[in-house]
Structure formats: structure tokens, C-alpha cells
Design a protein around this motif. Structure first.
Motif, mmCIF file in Angstrom:
data_model
loop_
_atom_site.group_PDB
_atom_site.id
_atom_site.type_symbol
_atom_site.label_atom_id
_atom_site.label_comp_id
_atom_site.label_asym_id
_atom_site.label_seq_id
_atom_site.Cartn_x
_atom_site.Cartn_y
_atom_site.Cartn_z
ATOM 1 N N GLY B 17 1.036 -1.166 0.062
ATOM 2 C CA GLY B 17 0.014 0.060 -0.117
ATOM 3 C C GLY B 17 0.438 1.110 0.113
ATOM 4 N N LYS B 18 0.145 2.125 -0.367
ATOM 5 C CA LYS B 18 1.170 3.709 -0.688
ATOM 6 C C LYS B 18 0.216 4.432 0.683
ATOM 7 N N ILE B 19 1.660 5.338 1.224
ATOM 8 C CA ILE B 19 0.833 5.786 2.343
ATOM 9 C C ILE B 19 0.653 7.348 1.147
ATOM 10 N N LEU B 20 -0.552 7.668 1.548
ATOM 11 C CA LEU B 20 -0.855 8.881 0.588
ATOM 12 C C LEU B 20 -0.113 10.304 1.220
ATOM 13 N N ARG B 21 -0.513 10.638 2.196
ATOM 14 C CA ARG B 21 -0.148 11.332 2.941
ATOM 15 C C ARG B 21 -0.738 10.929 4.970
ATOM 16 N N TRP B 22 -0.015 11.444 5.375
ATOM 17 C CA TRP B 22 -0.110 11.525 7.117
ATOM 18 C C TRP B 22 -0.688 12.049 7.424
ATOM 19 N N LEU B 23 -2.036 12.099 7.791
ATOM 20 C CA LEU B 23 -2.636 13.288 8.809
ATOM 21 C C LEU B 23 -2.181 13.825 10.501
ATOM 22 N N LYS B 24 -1.085 12.351 10.523
ATOM 23 C CA LYS B 24 -0.962 13.356 12.217
ATOM 24 C C LYS B 24 0.379 12.801 11.777
ATOM 25 N N SER B 25 1.088 14.235 12.947
ATOM 26 C CA SER B 25 2.805 14.683 12.557
ATOM 27 C C SER B 25 3.825 13.795 14.038
ATOM 28 N N GLU B 26 4.245 13.241 13.992
ATOM 29 C CA GLU B 26 5.110 12.850 14.313
ATOM 30 C C GLU B 26 5.195 13.569 16.179
ATOM 31 N N GLY B 27 5.048 12.778 16.669
ATOM 32 C CA GLY B 27 4.634 13.241 18.598
ATOM 33 C C GLY B 27 3.567 13.827 18.366
ATOM 34 N N ASP B 28 2.066 14.050 17.635
ATOM 35 C CA ASP B 28 1.190 14.374 17.610
ATOM 36 C C ASP B 28 0.332 12.805 19.110
#
Lengths: 338, 390
Positions: B17-28
Motif C-alpha cells: 500500500g502507498k502512504i498517500l498522506r500522514w494525517l498526524k505528525s510525529e509526536g502528535d
């Protein structure tokens, strides 16, 4: 070395060697101003090992063309003292390598005295010395240490590349009221170029576009101008149009001309014969990166002497410095025409 | 123990699968069940929810990278937990051929979301001209976009003369998948086509009358066709089948797919068990599916399991066309527009609403005679939909 095409012989000019041009500049200034004198090793009868000053002692006498003992620290101290007390000395340091011995007088005294005296004292001292490798002179007589001097505020630094520039800039240096160091490449003394019959002085701090072009800018100092010109000929055959900017003086520096050229072409290679690290190449590259950033289409490249002592072996020595071939190859890479 | 966030398997045959978009960031901070990333499989785009509550950490896969199913793409830390030194267990994004700059090995420093390579001048020119450098093919080192690449898009400062980039921009997964599947179908399934002009008058009348009834107001031709096709397929199980490993395998259900054009290609959501659904249930399901297709929120189960496909280009004014099979299905119906035509009825010219149906078949599964009988049944149902009227 070929002559730059930018300055064509015109009526009222003659072909002089760079050596003759410097000699003429000194003679004119000494005739013009009785406070101008020369002091250095083998400057009088010998006229220096490069014969640049030949004939001056005959015209101006040993009182104004003074042979000194072998003591660069002493000569420069004499020069600075004379300068502070009303003379306009030209101190001759035979090899730029020995600028290290001049450094205390120059860096801690000459460069500071005008500032520390609140402008009441001046030090109209001119030091002429050399730079440049490939003369098979080994590690202690082949260095290009102009970056050391240019680093210090209060000292002006001149790097002429052509006879025309050398004469005009040398006269300006002598007329400056504070210290100027003129570095001449010891491989350029025989280079010929047109020099006007008429007297002229070139301002410090004005770069010269030695060749106009569209695709890549070569910012080249001193004899690297000829390397750049030869590279430009090679590149023209490949359809790459090269612009060559010669800063002519490192301090003051004509930032506008250099940046304007880099902005025009979008690509720049800085060519300087000093060592690569922490040097003139780095300073000019940083200037371009800072002021031409949004017009750059490629990273700014530095081509300088390798960070090694200059070897005596001719084969190895030639590898340590930029050549027309290496510059042309780098330019081709930069414009995507490898 | 930190909870691993893994690339889920959303389809039987899905390998990555392809990660299209991270909806949360590192540390969220994330809540269990809240969407944390958007992924794209060969069929759909889905939001993936956090498997636990805590702090999202160890994001090691940049947007746009393919990750094998089961690969750990991040972890969720409980309060007080730290990112383990080697976490998450190494996932190397798979480098796909269409991604020009190879995805950097992700070290702990995280190159997630690295912007496309472009020279400063190219970036400035692109910004001035309203061109997206990410959409341009770079001619510079490592595929970097150079000024000339921006200039060659041909759009001047005034925005005139739209040009075409020298090489096409990267295609979306939907289009790529469509290209692969139609190529595979065309190259492996021996296609043949049967056409028949049908009288759609009854279909139109049927729709008009049905729409007057409560609960049926939004019935469309497509819904009626789904119902009719499902009925025809029930009578012809050899058409509701596929070629599999040298034999014919009949499908257990009648699942009718509807070809839907979306911005970046073609998707085929499926009305499952269409033969057992009431017409209004078909309408409701079709509306859900088309909406999901248009908004890109189709789930894997919405597009899987189809046994037959309907493709209708009538609304574009197409009289008739032949469709490429939607493999591994053995048949696809191509529906042309309904138009008034003069036809001979009992020796007299009459004006009727006619439509040309063309069914493509996989000749390994259906022969001409069987295909013709299926089309005959379908045509009869269109012209006399008795018993199917609710």
C-alpha cells in the motif's frame, strides 16, 4: 597564456608584459610623488628575480630603490613606520609564502592604526608580492595566501590579471592612504596585453567582465582568468556560452557585478588558486549563494588549489590546481552537457 | 510496549500500500479510532485509524512511498514510553518505477514529506507562473527540476498558451491500475462482441412510473439495468462466470459492477447480490457507491467481487460501443444512448425509443450461441420487464 579578448589593442596603446606594466606604474608614481620608494630583497641591481623592477634603481637611485636584508618582518616594519610618518613605501615581498612573516606588522599594526588612532594616523603602505603554483618551486614558494590577508579588515587586496589592470590598479594602490597588498601571479609576468600610452588609474573595487556569455558564469581571480578564458573557448565549441567575471580586487569587492552575472546565467563556478577550504572561493561562492539564490539553477561550484601542500613533482603539482580542462569539464556538468 | 501501526491488507491479493498522506505528525497525540494516515491500494484510497491511543512516533515512511503489507510504518507510544532504538522494525519503502527520485532510505532522521527536487530558480519561476514543480519531469541531476523545465511548460507570465510538460506527470493509482488491468484483459481474454438494438420504451415508461412511487423517486436507468442484468445473469450462470486456471468457474453470487468515470480514471463499484435486492435497495446502494467513487472514499469491499460490469456512455451521446472486459469477469455490457428512431413495426414505420446494447464476452468462457441467448434474455427483459416491476 593567451591574452584576454576583452581588451583589444587600440590606437594609443602598446603591447606590454604584465612585468613591464607594473614597472611602468611604479616609475610613474615615483616620478609623480617623491615620497614613493621601494624596499625589498634584490629589488635594486637584480630588479627582483622576476626582473619586474629592472631599471628603476638606475632612474631613482639606491635611496628610493632599497635592497634590504632577508627579513620580511623587518622590511614590513620599516615600510609601516615610513608610511605612518609621511612616506608612500612599496614593500616588495618576493614570494607570497613569506607574507606569514609580514603578518604581525600588517594584521596587528598596519590594518589597525587608522582605526585605533581615530583616523588621525594613516598607513599608505603598498606591499607587492606573488602567488601561484606550477613554477616548480615546491611547497614553500608556490602558495597563494591572499585569503589570509583578505580575511583581515583594514587591508585592501588587489589581484590583477592583465597588464592593463596591473598598471592601473598598482597606481591606485600606491595612492591609497591605508595598506594595500598586491598579489601578482609569478607565472603571469610574461603575459602580454594592450596598455594605453596615456596615464590612467583604475579604481579599486570594480570588477571586470572579461567575457560576456549566457549559460554559466566563471568568477576567476588572477591567473585563473586565463584558465577561465581557455575553458570558455573549449566550451564555446560545445555550444556553452561562458561569462567571465574578474573581481580584480578582493577587498573592496564588487559584489554587484559578480551577483548580477550569476543571476543572469543561473550557474556559477568560482575559480581561485588559493586552497579550497575556508578560502576566497568559499567567500565568493557564499556571496553568490546568498544574493543570487533565487536565480540559481545549479549549485555554485568552487575550483581551487587542493587542500595539500603544493608538490614539487611537476606531474603532481599540475594536478593540484584548476586547469582549463577541469574547469570546462565542471562547467559542462553544471549545464548538463557532460 | 509501543503499539505498531502497520500497513493493512485491504484486499486478498494486495501486496503493498502507498502512504498517500500522514494525517498526524510525529509526536502528535492520537486517539484510538481516529484517522492517522491515508493509504492507497491498487483499488482504493482509505483512511487508516489509530490502533491505540497515545503519541504517534517513529514515522519512517515518507508520503508517496509504497510499503509491503504488514510493514510497520510508525508506532503509538503509551504515556511514559519512549521510541525503542530500533523501532519500528525496519520497513523499507518499496521503490516503484514511476517515482523518479528514489525514496531515500529512511533513517531515524526522517525524510518524510521531502519536497520534489528543484533548483531555486526553477522554484521561483514555477511560483511566479503558478506551475507545480512536482508535476514536472526534471532534467537536472537526480531528476531535479531546472528553470528550463519550468519554462518549457510553455505557460507565460500571463498564464496564456497552456503547454504540455515534456514528459507526462506521474499517474494516479487509479489510472495506473486501469491501464494495467485493461492491458491484461485485452492481451489475455479473447474478446468477441454481440450487439442488439433494443426497444427502450418500456424501460423509460417503467422508470417514469416507478419514480412516482414513494421510495423510488431517484431510480435511474442504471438501477433498472442493474436489476435486469442481474435477472438475466441468474438465468445464465455460464455468463456469470470466469476463466480460472484452465477451467470455467461459475460465481456463487450475482454482483454487478457499474463503471464510474472519476477525475483520475475509471472505477467499478459493485452492487453485491444484485439479484436479491429490491429496486429501491439497488438505488440506495448505487447512490452510496457512486458518491464514494466521486469522493475517493470507496472501500475495498465496495470494488471487489464483481461478476459482471455495466458501462453506460449513453449520457455522452454515444450510440454504441464495445467495452474491454473487466477481467476476470467474462462479460461486460456497453449501453448506448436511448434515442428516438424510426423502426418498422408490423410493416409500418414507427418512432420508438431505441438503444444499442453491446455485450463483450471472454470466448474462453462464453461462446457465440450462449452469449446470444444471454443477450436475448436481457433484451426481452428490457422490452418486457414483467415481474421485475416492484
Amino acid at each position: 597564456m593567451s591574452s584576454p579578448s576583452a581588451v583589444a589593442a587600440q590606437p594609443g596603446t602598446r603591447e606590454l608584459t604584465l612585468s613591464q606594466a607594473v614597472n611602468e606604474a611604479l616609475a610613474e608614481e615615483m616620478r609623480r610623488d617623491a615620497s614613493v620608494f621601494i624596499v625589498g630583497e634584490d629589488v635594486a641591481e637584480a630588479g627582483t628575480p622576476f626582473k619586474v623592477l629592472s631599471g628603476l634603481v638606475e632612474e631613482f637611485g639606491p635611496e628610493r630603490v632599497i635592497d634590504s636584508p632577508i627579513s620580511e618582518a623587518g622590511i614590513s616594519g620599516i615600510g609601516l613606520g615610513a608610511a605612518m610618518t609621511g612616506m608612500r613605501p612599496v614593500v616588495d615581498i618576493m614570494f607570497g609564502d613569506f607574507m606569514t612573516l609580514v603578518m604581525d606588522q600588517l594584521v596587528n599594526q598596519a590594518a589597525k592604526i587608522h582605526y585605533m588612532s581615530g583616523g588621525r594616523l594613516k598607513a599608505p603602505l603598498t606591499i607587492r608580492t606573488t602567488l601561484g603554483a606550477t613554477r616548480r618551486s615546491a611547497a614553500q614558494h608556490s602558495q597563494s595566501l591572499h585569503a589570509l590577508v583578505a580575511h583581515v579588515p583594514g587591508v585592501k587586496v588587489v589581484l590583477p590579471a592583465t597588464p592593463y589592470d596591473a598598471k592601473g590598479l598598482f597606481k591606485a594602490a600606491i595612492r591609497e592612504d591605508n595598506p594595500v597588498v598586491v598579489f601578482e601571479d609569478k607565472m603571469m609576468f610574461a603575459v602580454k596585453g594592450p596598455v594605453p600610452e596615456e596615464e590612467y588609474v583604475l579604481p579599486l573595487g570594480v570588477a571586470d567582465v572579461k567575457r560576456e556569455g549566457e549559460d554559466v558564469t566563471l568568477v576567476a581571480t588572477s591567473s585563473m582568468v586565463y584558465v577561465a578564458l581557455d575553458a570558455a573557448e573549449q566550451l564555446a565549441a560545445d555550444g556553452v556560452s561562458v561569462e567571465i567575471v574578474d573581481p580584480r580586487t578582493l577587498v573592496p569587492l564588487d559584489r554587484e557585478t559578480i551577483v548580477a552575472s550569476a543571476r543572469k546565467t543561473g550557474r556559477a563556478i568560482v575559480i581561485d588558486e588559493g586552497h579550497r577550504s575556508y578560502g576566497v572561493g568559499a567567500e565568493l561562492a557564499a556571496l553568490i549563494a546568498e544574493d543570487a539564490f533565487y536565480d540559481l539553477d545549479a549549485p555554485v561550484r568552487r575550483m581551487c588549489a587542493m587542500d595539500v601542500p603544493i608538490p614539487f613533482s611537476p606531474v603532481l603539482e599540475d594536478l593540484t590546481v584548476p586547469t582549463a580542462d577541469t574547469v570546462a569539464a565542471e562547467a559542462r556538468r553544471l549545464v548538463g552537457k557532460e | 510496549m509501543p503499539t505498531d501501526v502497520i500497513m493493512p491488507a485491504l484486499g486478498m491479493a494486495q501486496e503493498s500500500g502507498k502512504i498517500l498522506r500522514w494525517l498526524k505528525s510525529e509526536g502528535d497525540a492520537v486517539e484510538q479510532g481516529a484517522p492517522i494516515m491515508e493509504i492507497e491500494t491498487d483499488k482504493v484510497t482509505v483512511e487508516i485509524e489509530a490502533p491505540a491511543s497515545g503519541t504517534l512516533a517513529g514515522l519512517r515512511v515518507p508520503e508517496g512511498a509504497d510499503v509491503p503489507v504488514g510493514g510497520v510504518v510508525a508506532v503509538i507510544l503509551a504515556p511514559g514510553e519512549k521510541t525503542p532504538p530500533e523501532t519500528p522494525a525496519g520497513v523499507e519503502p518499496m521503490v516503484t518505477a514511476q517515482v523518479p527520485p528514489p525514496v531515500q532510505r529512511t533513517s531515524g532522521r526522517g525524510r518524510a514529506g521531502r519536497r520534489p527536487l528543484a533548483s531555486p530558480k526553477a522554484r521561483r519561476l514555477a511560483a511566479e507562473r503558478g506551475v507545480d514543480v512536482a508535476a514536472l519531469a526534471g532534467s537536472g541531476p537526480h531528476g531535479a527540476v531546472l528553470a528550463t523545465d519550468v519554462e518549457s511548460t510553455g505557460r507565460g507570465r500571463d498564464g496564456s498558451t497552456a503547454g504540455v510538460p515534456r514528459t507526462p506527470p506521474r499517474l494516479g493509482a487509479i489510472w495506473q491500475r486501469m491501464a494495467e488491468r485493461t492491458t491484461q484483459s485485452w492481451q489475455t481474454a479473447p474478446h468477441f462482441y454481440l450487439s442488439r438494438e433494443v426497444d427502450a420504451g418500456r424501460l423509460e415508461a417503467w422508470r417514469a412510473s416507478t419514480r412516482k412511487r414513494a421510495g423510488y423517486e431517484r431510480v435511474t436507468h442504471t438501477d433498472l439495468l442493474v436489476k435486469l442484468v442481474a435477472a438475466a445473469l441468474s438465468e445464465h450462470p455460464h455468463v456469470n462466470a470466469q476463466w480460472h486456471e484452465g477451467g470455467i468457474v461459475a460465481a456463487e453470487e450475482v454482483n454487478v459492477g457499474i463503471a464510474v468515470a472519476v477525475d483520475d480514471g475509471l472505477v467499478v463499484p459493485v452492487v453485491h447480490a444484485a439479484d436479491r435486492l429490491e429496486l429501491r435497495e439497488v438505488t440506495a446502494r448505487r447512490e452510496e457507491l457512486v458518491e464514494a467513487a466521486r469522493t475517493g472514499t470507496l472501500r475495498p469491499q465496495d470494488v471487489g467481487g464483481g461478476t459482471f460490469t455495466i458501462s453506460n456512455l449513453g449520457m455522452y451521446g454515444v450510440d454504441a460501443f464495445s467495452a474491454v472486459l473487466n477481467g476476470p469477469q467474462a462479460a461486460i455490457l456497453a449501453v448506448g444512448r436511448i434515442a428516438e428512431r424510426v423502426v418498422a413495426i408490423d410493416g409500418h414505420p414507427e418512432v420508438r425509443s431505441m438503444s444499442i446494447f453491446t455485450v463483450s464476452f471472454d470466448h474462453r468462457v462464453v461462446d457465440g450461441a450462449r452469449g446470444a441467448r444471454f443477450l436475448g434474455t436481457l433484451a426481452d427483459l428490457v422490452e418486457e420487464p414483467a415481474g421485475l416491476v416492484p
